[in-house]
Design a protein around this motif. Structure first.
Motif, mmCIF file in Angstrom:
data_model
loop_
_atom_site.group_PDB
_atom_site.id
_atom_site.type_symbol
_atom_site.label_atom_id
_atom_site.label_comp_id
_atom_site.label_asym_id
_atom_site.label_seq_id
_atom_site.Cartn_x
_atom_site.Cartn_y
_atom_site.Cartn_z
ATOM 1 N N UNK A 3 7.191 56.088 33.068
ATOM 2 C CA UNK A 3 7.897 55.987 31.788
ATOM 3 C C UNK A 3 8.023 54.569 31.248
ATOM 4 N N UNK A 4 7.511 53.556 31.956
ATOM 5 C CA UNK A 4 7.555 52.189 31.480
ATOM 6 C C UNK A 4 8.806 51.440 31.875
ATOM 7 N N UNK A 5 9.751 52.095 32.550
ATOM 8 C CA UNK A 5 10.963 51.414 32.992
ATOM 9 C C UNK A 5 10.616 50.502 34.144
ATOM 10 N N UNK A 6 10.993 49.251 34.026
ATOM 11 C CA UNK A 6 10.727 48.306 35.100
ATOM 12 C C UNK A 6 11.937 48.215 36.010
ATOM 13 N N UNK A 7 11.759 47.611 37.173
ATOM 14 C CA UNK A 7 12.873 47.401 38.089
ATOM 15 C C UNK A 7 13.921 46.517 37.433
ATOM 16 N N UNK A 8 13.496 45.553 36.641
ATOM 17 C CA UNK A 8 14.434 44.697 35.925
ATOM 18 C C UNK A 8 15.274 45.536 34.970
ATOM 19 N N UNK A 9 14.625 46.426 34.232
ATOM 20 C CA UNK A 9 15.348 47.298 33.306
ATOM 21 C C UNK A 9 16.382 48.126 34.044
ATOM 22 N N UNK A 10 15.972 48.718 35.149
ATOM 23 C CA UNK A 10 16.871 49.577 35.911
ATOM 24 C C UNK A 10 18.082 48.803 36.393
ATOM 25 N N UNK A 11 17.883 47.572 36.827
ATOM 26 C CA UNK A 11 18.991 46.775 37.353
ATOM 27 C C UNK A 11 19.895 46.261 36.242
ATOM 28 N N UNK A 12 19.342 45.966 35.069
ATOM 29 C CA UNK A 12 20.121 45.358 34.001
ATOM 30 C C UNK A 12 20.799 46.391 33.112
ATOM 31 N N UNK A 13 20.120 47.477 32.767
ATOM 32 C CA UNK A 13 20.624 48.404 31.751
ATOM 33 C C UNK A 13 21.438 49.578 32.287
ATOM 34 N N UNK A 14 21.321 49.890 33.555
ATOM 35 C CA UNK A 14 21.978 51.076 34.085
ATOM 36 C C UNK A 14 23.378 50.751 34.600
ATOM 37 N N UNK A 15 24.343 51.682 34.412
ATOM 38 C CA UNK A 15 25.684 51.455 34.951
ATOM 39 C C UNK A 15 25.641 51.305 36.469
ATOM 40 N N UNK A 16 24.880 52.184 37.154
ATOM 41 C CA UNK A 16 24.624 51.994 38.571
ATOM 42 C C UNK A 16 23.548 50.917 38.614
ATOM 43 N N UNK A 17 23.799 49.860 39.316
ATOM 44 C CA UNK A 17 22.935 48.679 39.308
ATOM 45 C C UNK A 17 21.440 49.008 39.352
ATOM 46 N N UNK A 18 21.067 49.986 40.145
ATOM 47 C CA UNK A 18 19.649 50.295 40.323
ATOM 48 C C UNK A 18 19.208 51.506 39.520
ATOM 49 N N UNK A 19 20.108 52.071 38.719
ATOM 50 C CA UNK A 19 19.733 53.215 37.892
ATOM 51 C C UNK A 19 19.185 54.355 38.721
ATOM 52 N N UNK A 20 18.121 54.966 38.227
ATOM 53 C CA UNK A 20 17.525 56.112 38.907
ATOM 54 C C UNK A 20 16.924 55.742 40.262
ATOM 55 N N UNK A 21 16.718 54.445 40.504
ATOM 56 C CA UNK A 21 16.129 54.021 41.765
ATOM 57 C C UNK A 21 17.175 53.774 42.850
ATOM 58 N N UNK A 22 18.463 53.943 42.504
ATOM 59 C CA UNK A 22 19.549 53.699 43.447
ATOM 60 C C UNK A 22 19.398 54.402 44.779
ATOM 61 N N UNK A 23 19.130 55.714 44.791
ATOM 62 C CA UNK A 23 18.990 56.395 46.084
ATOM 63 C C UNK A 23 17.849 55.834 46.933
ATOM 64 N N UNK A 24 16.720 55.518 46.293
ATOM 65 C CA UNK A 24 15.588 54.956 47.049
ATOM 66 C C UNK A 24 15.925 53.569 47.576
ATOM 67 N N UNK A 25 16.601 52.760 46.766
ATOM 68 C CA UNK A 25 17.001 51.421 47.206
ATOM 69 C C UNK A 25 17.933 51.532 48.408
ATOM 70 N N UNK A 26 18.927 52.408 48.326
ATOM 71 C CA UNK A 26 19.885 52.551 49.430
ATOM 72 C C UNK A 26 19.210 53.046 50.702
ATOM 73 N N UNK A 27 18.247 53.967 50.570
ATOM 74 C CA UNK A 27 17.519 54.434 51.770
ATOM 75 C C UNK A 27 16.741 53.289 52.403
ATOM 76 N N UNK A 28 16.071 52.494 51.567
ATOM 77 C CA UNK A 28 15.261 51.399 52.096
ATOM 78 C C UNK A 28 16.155 50.305 52.694
ATOM 79 N N UNK A 29 17.310 50.070 52.080
ATOM 80 C CA UNK A 29 18.257 49.104 52.642
ATOM 81 C C UNK A 29 18.740 49.569 54.018
ATOM 82 N N UNK A 30 18.948 50.870 54.199
ATOM 83 C CA UNK A 30 19.397 51.391 55.490
ATOM 84 C C UNK A 30 18.343 51.185 56.569
#
Length: 134
Positions: free
Chosen positions: A30-57
């Motif tokens: 959809x053209x959304x970049x990681x920067x967009x997700x971190x800057x524009x979403x109320x949850x810092x990582x937007x739709x990528x939050x669950x994947x980020x949290x899994x990888x952080x674990x």
């Protein structure tokens, strides 16, 4: 079924370093970049939050996805790219004399350690059963 259960992060591209919102991803993204997700979403990582949290674990806390360039504009963080690859902190970014562009190239042309291990295990099993030359 597994692909539908996993929300993968997009692969950082050279466009991420130059602009936000129009970076070129594989067709169908959809053209959304990681920067967009971190800057524009109320949850810092937007739709990528669950994947980020899994990888952080599995690895370590995610570094900032962007940092400022000399002109004060955001660019892809080389530490974040290194983290996405599953590499130890500093594995590429702490190499003396390496530039930001060289770090991104090394990450982009590198093999994920987890993929390498999986491939070697697969080949070992194939060799064990005589399906490939040892």
């Amino acid at each position: 079924m597994l692909p539908s259960a996993i929300n993968l992060l997009p692969t950082p591209t050279a466009g991420d370093s130059k602009q936000s919102g129009s970076a070129g991803y594989d067709s169908g993204h959809d053209g959304t970049t990681l920067t967009d997700a971190a800057v524009r979403q109320p949850d810092r990582w937007g739709e990528y939050g669950p994947a980020i949290r899994r990888w952080e674990a599995i690895t370590r806390p995610a570094p900032e996805p962007t940092k400022l360039n000399a002109e004060g504009n955001p660019k892809l963080s080389d530490e974040f790219d290194e983290w996405l690859m599953g590499l130890l902190a500093g594995w590429i970014t702490d190499v003396p004399g390496i530039t930001w562009n060289e770090v991104l190239k090394a990450c982009g042309n590198g093999v994920l350690p987890q993929q390498a291990v999986a491939g070697l295990r697969f080949l070992r099993e194939m060799a064990r059963w005589g399906q490939v030359a040892a």
